[in-house]
Motif scaffolding. Structure first.
Motif, PDB file in Angstrom:
ATOM      1  N   TYR A 105       0.877  -1.164   0.000  1.00  0.00           N
ATOM      2  CA  TYR A 105       0.000   0.000   0.000  1.00  0.00           C
ATOM      3  C   TYR A 105       0.921   1.222   0.000  1.00  0.00           C
ATOM      4  O   TYR A 105       1.257   1.760   1.047  1.00  0.00           O
ATOM      5  CB  TYR A 105      -0.887  -0.071   1.244  1.00  0.00           C
ATOM      6  CG  TYR A 105      -1.888   1.026   1.469  1.00  0.00           C
ATOM      7  CD1 TYR A 105      -2.077   2.070   0.573  1.00  0.00           C
ATOM      8  CD2 TYR A 105      -2.660   1.023   2.619  1.00  0.00           C
ATOM      9  CE1 TYR A 105      -2.995   3.059   0.812  1.00  0.00           C
ATOM     10  CE2 TYR A 105      -3.589   2.012   2.869  1.00  0.00           C
ATOM     11  CZ  TYR A 105      -3.753   3.023   1.976  1.00  0.00           C
ATOM     12  OH  TYR A 105      -4.663   4.017   2.221  1.00  0.00           O
ATOM     13  N   PRO A 106       1.385   1.642  -1.185  1.00  0.00           N
ATOM     14  CA  PRO A 106       2.429   2.667  -1.288  1.00  0.00           C
ATOM     15  C   PRO A 106       2.120   3.963  -0.540  1.00  0.00           C
ATOM     16  O   PRO A 106       2.995   4.519   0.119  1.00  0.00           O
ATOM     17  CB  PRO A 106       2.549   2.909  -2.796  1.00  0.00           C
ATOM     18  CG  PRO A 106       2.023   1.673  -3.425  1.00  0.00           C
ATOM     19  CD  PRO A 106       0.976   1.152  -2.504  1.00  0.00           C
ATOM     20  N   ASN A 107       0.902   4.472  -0.657  1.00  0.00           N
ATOM     21  CA  ASN A 107       0.597   5.728   0.026  1.00  0.00           C
ATOM     22  C   ASN A 107       0.639   5.584   1.542  1.00  0.00           C
ATOM     23  O   ASN A 107       0.965   6.528   2.247  1.00  0.00           O
ATOM     24  CB  ASN A 107      -0.757   6.273  -0.416  1.00  0.00           C
ATOM     25  CG  ASN A 107      -0.699   6.905  -1.790  1.00  0.00           C
ATOM     26  OD1 ASN A 107       0.366   6.981  -2.399  1.00  0.00           O
ATOM     27  ND2 ASN A 107      -1.826   7.345  -2.296  1.00  0.00           N
ATOM     28  N   ALA A 108       0.322   4.401   2.051  1.00  0.00           N
ATOM     29  CA  ALA A 108       0.418   4.179   3.499  1.00  0.00           C
ATOM     30  C   ALA A 108       1.877   4.211   3.943  1.00  0.00           C
ATOM     31  O   ALA A 108       2.209   4.798   4.973  1.00  0.00           O
ATOM     32  CB  ALA A 108      -0.224   2.851   3.883  1.00  0.00           C
ATOM     33  N   TRP A 109       2.760   3.573   3.169  1.00  0.00           N
ATOM     34  CA  TRP A 109       4.191   3.597   3.506  1.00  0.00           C
ATOM     35  C   TRP A 109       4.730   5.020   3.418  1.00  0.00           C
ATOM     36  O   TRP A 109       5.520   5.448   4.271  1.00  0.00           O
ATOM     37  CB  TRP A 109       4.978   2.653   2.595  1.00  0.00           C
ATOM     38  CG  TRP A 109       4.732   1.220   2.948  1.00  0.00           C
ATOM     39  CD1 TRP A 109       4.006   0.313   2.223  1.00  0.00           C
ATOM     40  CD2 TRP A 109       5.174   0.529   4.116  1.00  0.00           C
ATOM     41  NE1 TRP A 109       3.984  -0.902   2.871  1.00  0.00           N
ATOM     42  CE2 TRP A 109       4.692  -0.796   4.037  1.00  0.00           C
ATOM     43  CE3 TRP A 109       5.931   0.900   5.226  1.00  0.00           C
ATOM     44  CZ2 TRP A 109       4.941  -1.747   5.017  1.00  0.00           C
ATOM     45  CZ3 TRP A 109       6.189  -0.044   6.212  1.00  0.00           C
ATOM     46  CH2 TRP A 109       5.700  -1.347   6.100  1.00  0.00           C
ATOM     47  N   LEU A 110       4.299   5.768   2.413  1.00  0.00           N
ATOM     48  CA  LEU A 110       4.706   7.164   2.289  1.00  0.00           C
ATOM     49  C   LEU A 110       4.230   7.951   3.505  1.00  0.00           C
ATOM     50  O   LEU A 110       4.991   8.711   4.107  1.00  0.00           O
ATOM     51  CB  LEU A 110       4.141   7.772   1.001  1.00  0.00           C
ATOM     52  CG  LEU A 110       4.376   9.268   0.793  1.00  0.00           C
ATOM     53  CD1 LEU A 110       5.859   9.573   0.670  1.00  0.00           C
ATOM     54  CD2 LEU A 110       3.613   9.748  -0.446  1.00  0.00           C
ATOM     55  N   PHE A 111       2.971   7.759   3.866  1.00  0.00           N
ATOM     56  CA  PHE A 111       2.416   8.466   5.016  1.00  0.00           C
ATOM     57  C   PHE A 111       3.169   8.116   6.298  1.00  0.00           C
ATOM     58  O   PHE A 111       3.508   8.999   7.088  1.00  0.00           O
ATOM     59  CB  PHE A 111       0.928   8.143   5.171  1.00  0.00           C
ATOM     60  CG  PHE A 111       0.309   8.803   6.374  1.00  0.00           C
ATOM     61  CD1 PHE A 111       0.264  10.177   6.467  1.00  0.00           C
ATOM     62  CD2 PHE A 111      -0.227   8.043   7.391  1.00  0.00           C
ATOM     63  CE1 PHE A 111      -0.310  10.792   7.575  1.00  0.00           C
ATOM     64  CE2 PHE A 111      -0.796   8.648   8.492  1.00  0.00           C
ATOM     65  CZ  PHE A 111      -0.842  10.024   8.583  1.00  0.00           C
ATOM     66  N   MET A 112       3.450   6.829   6.507  1.00  0.00           N
ATOM     67  CA  MET A 112       4.165   6.416   7.717  1.00  0.00           C
ATOM     68  C   MET A 112       5.556   7.063   7.759  1.00  0.00           C
ATOM     69  O   MET A 112       5.999   7.521   8.810  1.00  0.00           O
ATOM     70  CB  MET A 112       4.287   4.897   7.785  1.00  0.00           C
ATOM     71  CG  MET A 112       2.939   4.182   7.796  1.00  0.00           C
ATOM     72  SD  MET A 112       1.932   4.617   9.188  1.00  0.00           S
ATOM     73  CE  MET A 112       2.234   3.218  10.200  1.00  0.00           C
ATOM     74  N   ALA A 166      -0.153  17.288  -0.675  1.00  0.00           N
ATOM     75  CA  ALA A 166      -0.482  16.885   0.689  1.00  0.00           C
ATOM     76  C   ALA A 166       0.770  16.499   1.468  1.00  0.00           C
ATOM     77  O   ALA A 166       0.891  16.806   2.659  1.00  0.00           O
ATOM     78  CB  ALA A 166      -1.477  15.728   0.665  1.00  0.00           C
ATOM     79  N   SER A 167       1.711  15.847   0.824  1.00  0.00           N
ATOM     80  CA  SER A 167       2.969  15.475   1.478  1.00  0.00           C
ATOM     81  C   SER A 167       3.745  16.714   1.896  1.00  0.00           C
ATOM     82  O   SER A 167       4.288  16.774   3.003  1.00  0.00           O
ATOM     83  CB  SER A 167       3.819  14.618   0.539  1.00  0.00           C
ATOM     84  OG  SER A 167       3.142  13.432   0.210  1.00  0.00           O
ATOM     85  N   ILE A 168       3.769  17.702   1.024  1.00  0.00           N
ATOM     86  CA  ILE A 168       4.443  18.965   1.358  1.00  0.00           C
ATOM     87  C   ILE A 168       3.746  19.641   2.530  1.00  0.00           C
ATOM     88  O   ILE A 168       4.394  20.155   3.449  1.00  0.00           O
ATOM     89  CB  ILE A 168       4.507  19.889   0.120  1.00  0.00           C
ATOM     90  CG1 ILE A 168       5.474  19.287  -0.900  1.00  0.00           C
ATOM     91  CG2 ILE A 168       4.913  21.306   0.499  1.00  0.00           C
ATOM     92  CD1 ILE A 168       5.396  19.922  -2.279  1.00  0.00           C
ATOM     93  N   PHE A 225      -6.677  13.456   4.922  1.00  0.00           N
ATOM     94  CA  PHE A 225      -7.922  13.534   4.182  1.00  0.00           C
ATOM     95  C   PHE A 225      -7.729  13.897   2.715  1.00  0.00           C
ATOM     96  O   PHE A 225      -8.567  13.569   1.885  1.00  0.00           O
ATOM     97  CB  PHE A 225      -8.895  14.491   4.858  1.00  0.00           C
ATOM     98  CG  PHE A 225      -9.482  13.899   6.096  1.00  0.00           C
ATOM     99  CD1 PHE A 225     -10.372  12.841   6.026  1.00  0.00           C
ATOM    100  CD2 PHE A 225      -9.118  14.363   7.341  1.00  0.00           C
ATOM    101  CE1 PHE A 225     -10.897  12.268   7.168  1.00  0.00           C
ATOM    102  CE2 PHE A 225      -9.649  13.798   8.491  1.00  0.00           C
ATOM    103  CZ  PHE A 225     -10.531  12.749   8.399  1.00  0.00           C
ATOM    104  N   LEU A 226      -6.632  14.539   2.365  1.00  0.00           N
ATOM    105  CA  LEU A 226      -6.422  14.880   0.959  1.00  0.00           C
ATOM    106  C   LEU A 226      -5.812  13.755   0.148  1.00  0.00           C
ATOM    107  O   LEU A 226      -6.058  13.649  -1.034  1.00  0.00           O
ATOM    108  CB  LEU A 226      -5.525  16.115   0.834  1.00  0.00           C
ATOM    109  CG  LEU A 226      -6.192  17.441   1.064  1.00  0.00           C
ATOM    110  CD1 LEU A 226      -5.192  18.568   0.865  1.00  0.00           C
ATOM    111  CD2 LEU A 226      -7.374  17.643   0.138  1.00  0.00           C
ATOM    112  N   SER A 227      -4.971  12.930   0.770  1.00  0.00           N
ATOM    113  CA  SER A 227      -4.281  11.990  -0.105  1.00  0.00           C
ATOM    114  C   SER A 227      -4.196  10.566   0.388  1.00  0.00           C
ATOM    115  O   SER A 227      -4.388   9.650  -0.385  1.00  0.00           O
ATOM    116  CB  SER A 227      -2.869  12.484  -0.391  1.00  0.00           C
ATOM    117  OG  SER A 227      -2.091  12.404   0.767  1.00  0.00           O
TER     118      SER A 227
END
Length: 160
Positions: free
Chosen positions: A11-18, A90-92, A149-151
């Motif tokens: 789940y790439p976005n989850a790893w990015l978020f973590m 959102a990451s920024i 909530f955005l990404s």
């Protein structure tokens, strides 16, 4: 909290978020440990004494955990999609939120988890406090809530 409801570790976005959530947190913790251990100790040890504040803290924890679960379920059931550019924005925003949080900690040596007046405490009206009175809350909201909530609730990322 996020991978179990997602039913998948890919789940790439989850790893990015973590990574975006916990790497800056670790850096900030090490910085506080070196630069201001007393502030770090006050941020860790204090517990809310007032019943109303305990409820706010409990509700915040429930919301925090619920967002992770919702993101995982969203991934599993393919509820939504988001463009890659929005993930980047959102990451920024998450990183900007962390910078704001760190700046508030640098500016206010009396910052504590609980609402209290400490001996010798002065009203801070410089730095982030000159712009936003409740700077730490604003940084948290901008960094985490907006970002989640955005990404990161979204399963697919377009390449467009």
């Amino acid at each position: 909290m996020i991978f179990l409801p997602a039913g998948d570790f890919v789940y790439p976005n989850a790893w990015l978020f973590m990574a975006l959530l916990f790497v800056p947190m670790l850096i900030l913790g090490v910085w506080l440990y070196v630069a201001n251990p007393a502030l770090l100790a006050s941020r860790i040890k204090n517990k809310e004494q007032r019943k109303e504040q305990k409820h706010v803290v409990a509700l915040s924890g429930i919301i925090f955990i619920s967002v992770f679960v919702l993101c995982g379920l969203d991934y599993r059931y393919d509820w939504s999609e988001v463009p890659r550019w929005l993930v980047c924005v959102a990451s920024i925003l998450l990183l900007v939120g962390y910078v704001m949080y760190a700046e508030v900690m640098r500016e206010n040596a009396y910052l504590s988890r609980t609402i209290e007046v400490q001996e010798g405490q002065k009203l801070i009206a410089t730095g982030m406090y000159a712009v936003v009175r409740h700077s730490i809350g604003f940084g948290i909201i901008m960094g985490v809530v907006v970002d989640v909530f955005l990404s990161f609730c979204y399963r697919k990322t377009y390449t467009e």
